[in-house]
Scaffold this active site. Structure first.
Site, PDB file in Angstrom:
ATOM      1  N   LEU A  14      32.798  47.020  36.761  1.00  0.00           N
ATOM      2  CA  LEU A  14      31.366  46.810  36.905  1.00  0.00           C
ATOM      3  C   LEU A  14      31.034  45.775  35.830  1.00  0.00           C
ATOM      4  O   LEU A  14      31.455  45.929  34.680  1.00  0.00           O
ATOM      5  CB  LEU A  14      30.624  48.122  36.680  1.00  0.00           C
ATOM      6  CG  LEU A  14      29.123  48.137  36.971  1.00  0.00           C
ATOM      7  CD1 LEU A  14      28.702  49.557  37.322  1.00  0.00           C
ATOM      8  CD2 LEU A  14      28.318  47.652  35.800  1.00  0.00           C
ATOM      9  N   HIS A  30      33.054  45.955  41.616  1.00  0.00           N
ATOM     10  CA  HIS A  30      34.283  45.755  42.389  1.00  0.00           C
ATOM     11  C   HIS A  30      34.992  47.093  42.501  1.00  0.00           C
ATOM     12  O   HIS A  30      35.489  47.616  41.504  1.00  0.00           O
ATOM     13  CB  HIS A  30      35.191  44.724  41.685  1.00  0.00           C
ATOM     14  CG  HIS A  30      36.527  44.551  42.355  1.00  0.00           C
ATOM     15  ND1 HIS A  30      37.692  44.339  41.668  1.00  0.00           N
ATOM     16  CD2 HIS A  30      36.870  44.556  43.661  1.00  0.00           C
ATOM     17  CE1 HIS A  30      38.702  44.225  42.517  1.00  0.00           C
ATOM     18  NE2 HIS A  30      38.231  44.356  43.728  1.00  0.00           N
ATOM     19  N   HIS A  54      36.982  43.209  51.108  1.00  0.00           N
ATOM     20  CA  HIS A  54      38.086  42.260  51.257  1.00  0.00           C
ATOM     21  C   HIS A  54      39.436  42.885  51.640  1.00  0.00           C
ATOM     22  O   HIS A  54      40.451  42.197  51.602  1.00  0.00           O
ATOM     23  CB  HIS A  54      38.198  41.322  50.037  1.00  0.00           C
ATOM     24  CG  HIS A  54      38.195  41.992  48.699  1.00  0.00           C
ATOM     25  ND1 HIS A  54      37.448  41.537  47.635  1.00  0.00           N
ATOM     26  CD2 HIS A  54      38.854  43.064  48.243  1.00  0.00           C
ATOM     27  CE1 HIS A  54      37.658  42.314  46.585  1.00  0.00           C
ATOM     28  NE2 HIS A  54      38.513  43.239  46.925  1.00  0.00           N
ATOM     29  N   GLY A  68      36.340  37.507  39.624  1.00  0.00           N
ATOM     30  CA  GLY A  68      37.288  36.837  38.731  1.00  0.00           C
ATOM     31  C   GLY A  68      37.854  37.799  37.712  1.00  0.00           C
ATOM     32  O   GLY A  68      38.039  38.976  37.992  1.00  0.00           O
ATOM     33  N   MET A 102      37.909  39.398  33.520  1.00  0.00           N
ATOM     34  CA  MET A 102      36.898  39.801  32.547  1.00  0.00           C
ATOM     35  C   MET A 102      36.686  38.774  31.445  1.00  0.00           C
ATOM     36  O   MET A 102      35.754  38.908  30.662  1.00  0.00           O
ATOM     37  CB  MET A 102      37.236  41.166  31.966  1.00  0.00           C
ATOM     38  CG  MET A 102      38.560  41.259  31.276  1.00  0.00           C
ATOM     39  SD  MET A 102      38.779  42.995  30.789  1.00  0.00           S
ATOM     40  CE  MET A 102      40.435  42.946  30.169  1.00  0.00           C
ATOM     41  N   SER A 125      33.474  34.666  37.648  1.00  0.00           N
ATOM     42  CA  SER A 125      33.490  35.019  39.061  1.00  0.00           C
ATOM     43  C   SER A 125      32.705  33.929  39.791  1.00  0.00           C
ATOM     44  O   SER A 125      32.072  33.085  39.145  1.00  0.00           O
ATOM     45  CB  SER A 125      32.842  36.386  39.282  1.00  0.00           C
ATOM     46  OG  SER A 125      33.624  37.404  38.700  1.00  0.00           O
ATOM     47  N   HIS A 130      39.381  35.892  47.700  1.00  0.00           N
ATOM     48  CA  HIS A 130      38.704  37.128  47.273  1.00  0.00           C
ATOM     49  C   HIS A 130      38.676  37.320  45.769  1.00  0.00           C
ATOM     50  O   HIS A 130      37.964  38.176  45.264  1.00  0.00           O
ATOM     51  CB  HIS A 130      39.338  38.339  47.932  1.00  0.00           C
ATOM     52  CG  HIS A 130      40.529  38.919  47.206  1.00  0.00           C
ATOM     53  ND1 HIS A 130      41.640  38.181  46.883  1.00  0.00           N
ATOM     54  CD2 HIS A 130      40.764  40.168  46.745  1.00  0.00           C
ATOM     55  CE1 HIS A 130      42.508  38.963  46.262  1.00  0.00           C
ATOM     56  NE2 HIS A 130      42.009  40.168  46.165  1.00  0.00           N
ATOM     57  N   GLY A 131      39.486  36.554  45.034  1.00  0.00           N
ATOM     58  CA  GLY A 131      39.521  36.771  43.590  1.00  0.00           C
ATOM     59  C   GLY A 131      40.304  35.661  42.924  1.00  0.00           C
ATOM     60  O   GLY A 131      40.561  34.624  43.534  1.00  0.00           O
TER      61      GLY A 131
END
Lengths: 478, 144
Positions: A207, A236, A326, A376, A378, A382, A401-402
């Site tokens: 989060l 996520h 996703h 993305g 931490m 993102s 997706h990432g």
């Protein structure tokens, strides 16, 4: 199928083709920049080729720019199957964490307004939103209460006071997957969920409080309700124990039935059944119930986060930007060779990316295209992207997706030390609240590909357009 | 009990090693539980449970066994630290069988220092075989 020696050929900027060979029924197609292509190694290409050999596959077996080695399908894999031509549904093409996804809220606040409240809010989020191994969920249900959740999805959570009705239109399929069949969800899968509704989980789930630090396209950003300096909140996570158990059961069962279906599986993890078979229908019914479970889960967490803000920043004005899943298989209409066809599109670590005018988009986004939310790391960023018509033409309306993992968990743990990493991020102004330091080390930003490169590659290939880059301010990890 | 984790992208490989298939299976279960009990404080053998499963081949038996342990950890919020397994090869057709007693206690996030939550065992790199030195090795990748 062995991928040995097959070199991808660039057929358009950022689009590479793996020619059809051996048992492949269609070619492979990789969307990547040249440097990202280097990271999509032989093992990933072999998985792309394996997927290409499955019955009823249409067009190409695809990999998104963030693709990496998975089991069965690569992570970042996209494949569509035609039920009228023997097409299959694959439990390995969805994965264990069914309908894992990203949800982003605009808070109506500027990140700079937050000041010392950032730390307070992050701490309260950490205490309020259950996260980490064995943490339990925000709600505890009885077995007989689960059916409603599995049918109603996010709507179930809204009816129980988590978030608002108008959010539903900002979730794929209005927050409810049609065709869920709770009776196909085993007792064991249910048992794993009873105390996990409203929980983040662990691993790469998070989060985040984020700040929009760069806007690429003012018009699209404004359509999505975000502008530079805005404070966003992103979640996520996925379907938790219920989805994991459904995945495990079908991934074990379906390969054993392959000979009966006349399917030759180059890899057992492709675990599939004809869409038009009792077993294929059972999986679809259970998987859709798990999609609803994930949608309800993210809706509950969003509702919890809202309550935290009500305590510390009551002036916040919440608006759901969007919620994407996703890890899914969805029935969609796509034009193939000028003909509309109803296909079962698998996205395993890939996001829908529907372009402007798509009938499934909410009215507010009909002109802009779908928000594509890319999670993305931490420590980096993102992205909010916008879906394109080109993605529909090239990739059944799909994008990345990432950031995509490039280093194994063990390597990451040996390279970084959790406490030190959290201090380093803290020195850069990123508050990290992690339930486990070792878990944080495994999620070190350096263990991932360059998310800026991934978002740019998706744009070059035409899969999506960059709308905004967001950087993490506070991260809650399991 | 001998076990190790090996690398696999975003997931984790588990490997159990022993002089018999039974010992190797015990090692794989220990490797699995070590994901959620990484701390030195260990797991107390407060409760004993029995597991019985069958499968047509040893790799399926391993995946099934690990999924059984994952289900119990998740649904009953347990963690296990002691494993006594008995793996039987079929003599002349039939299934491989496993009977196991596993001992553990309710999961405690403070004491057990978990890293990641196992979601399910996969057939990725699944193998049950004897190594060059005659030892039994069993392994597979677990999605976390």
């Amino acid at each position: 199928v062995s991928g040995d020696g097959a070199r991808p050929v660039e057929v358009a900027p950022g689009v590479w083709e793996l020619p059809r060979r051996g048992a492949m029924r269609v070619p492979g197609r990789i969307f990547a920049s040249a440097p990202l292509l280097e990271e999509i190694d032989e093992r990933v290409r072999e998985q792309i080729s394996n997927v290409a050999s499955l019955p009823g596959i249409v067009g190409a077996s695809m990999a998104m720019p963030d693709a990496h080695w998975g089991y069965g399908f690569p992570i970042g894999g996209v494949a569509a199957f035609d039920p009228d031509r023997g097409g299959v549904v694959s439990a390995g093409g969805v994965g264990f964490d069914i309908s894992c996804g990203v949800r982003t809220y605009a808070t109506g606040l500027r990140a700079s307004e937050l000041g010392s409240r950032l730390e307070t809010i992050a701490h309260d989020l950490y205490r309020t939103v259950p996260a980490g191994v064995g943490a339990g969920g925000a709600l505890t249900l009885r077995l007989d209460e689960l059916d409603a959740l599995l049918i109603e999805g996010a709507r179930w959570a809204v009816a129980r006071g988590f978030g608002s009705e108008e959010e539903l239109s900002r979730i794929e399929e209005g927050g409810v997957a049609e065709g869920a069949r709770p009776e196909k969800v085993s007792r064991r899968a249910r048992e794993r969920q009873l105390h996990e509704v409203g929980s983040l989980g662990s691993g790469n789930h998070y989060l985040e409080l984020q700040e929009v630090d760069r806007v690429f396209d003012e018009r699209l950003a404004s359509a999505f309700g975000v502008s530079g300096g805005d404070l966003l909140l992103s979640i996520h996570c996925g379907s938790r124990g219920l989805g994991h158990q459904i995945g495990a059961e079908f991934m074990e069962k379906l390969p054993r039935l392959a000979p009966r279906f006349g399917i030759s599986l180059p890899d057992r993890e492709l675990a599939c059944a004809p869409i038009r078979s009792p077993e294929g229908e059972d999986y679809l019914g259970a998987m859709r119930a798990a999609i609803n479970c994930a949608l309800a889960n993210r809706q509950v967490i969003g509702g919890l986060a809202r309550r935290v803000f009500a305590r510390h920043a009551p002036e916040a004005e919440w608006a759901l930007v969007y919620d994407v899943s996703h890890n899914t298989c969805k029935l969609e209409e796509h034009e193939v060779g000028g003909e509309p066809r109803r296909l079962y599109v698998h996205r395993k670590g890939a996001t829908r990316s529907f372009g402007p005018g798509h009938p499934d988009l909410p009215a507010a986004y009909r002109e802009a295209g779908q928000p594509v939310l890319v999670g993305g790391t931490m420590g980096t960023a993102s992205y909010i992207l916008a879906g394109t018509k080109e993605a529909e033409r090239l990739a059944f309306g799909s994008s990345c997706h990432g950031a995509g993992r490039k280093m194994s968990r063990t390597q990451a743990k040996n390279t970084w030390q959790g406490g030190e990493l959290i201090r380093e991020l803290g020195a850069r102004g990123i508050v990290v609240k992690a339930h486990t330091k070792k878990g944080a080390a495994e999620e070190a930003p350096g263990a991932y590909k360059d998310v800026d490169e991934v978002a740019a590659a998706a744009e070059t290939a035409g899969l999506s357009r960059r709308v905004a880059r967001v950087r993490p301010l506070a991260v809650i990890k399991g | 009990v001998r076990w190790e984790h090996f690398e696999h992208g975003a997931d984790v490989g588990l490997r159990g090693i022993g002089s018999t298939p039974s010992e190797a299976f015990e090692g794989a279960a220990a490797a699995l539980c070590a994901l959620v009990s990484g701390g030195a404080s260990g797991v107390r053998p407060e409760r004993e449970e029995e597991i019985a499963c069958d499968a047509p081949d040893p790799e399926s038996l391993l995946v099934r066994f690990l999924n059984e342990v994952i289900y119990r950890m998740s649904a009953h919020r347990m963690v296990y630290g002691e494993f006594a397994a008995s793996v039987t090869e079929p003599s002349g057709g039939g299934d491989w069988t496993l009977r196991a007693r596993i001992r553990g206690e309710p999961f405690d996030a403070e004491r057990h220092e978990p890293t990641v939550e196992p979601k399910g065992a996969t057939f990725m790199l699944a193998r049950v075989e004897t190594g060059p030195s005659g030892e039994w090795i069993c392994q597979c990748v677990v999605d976390v």
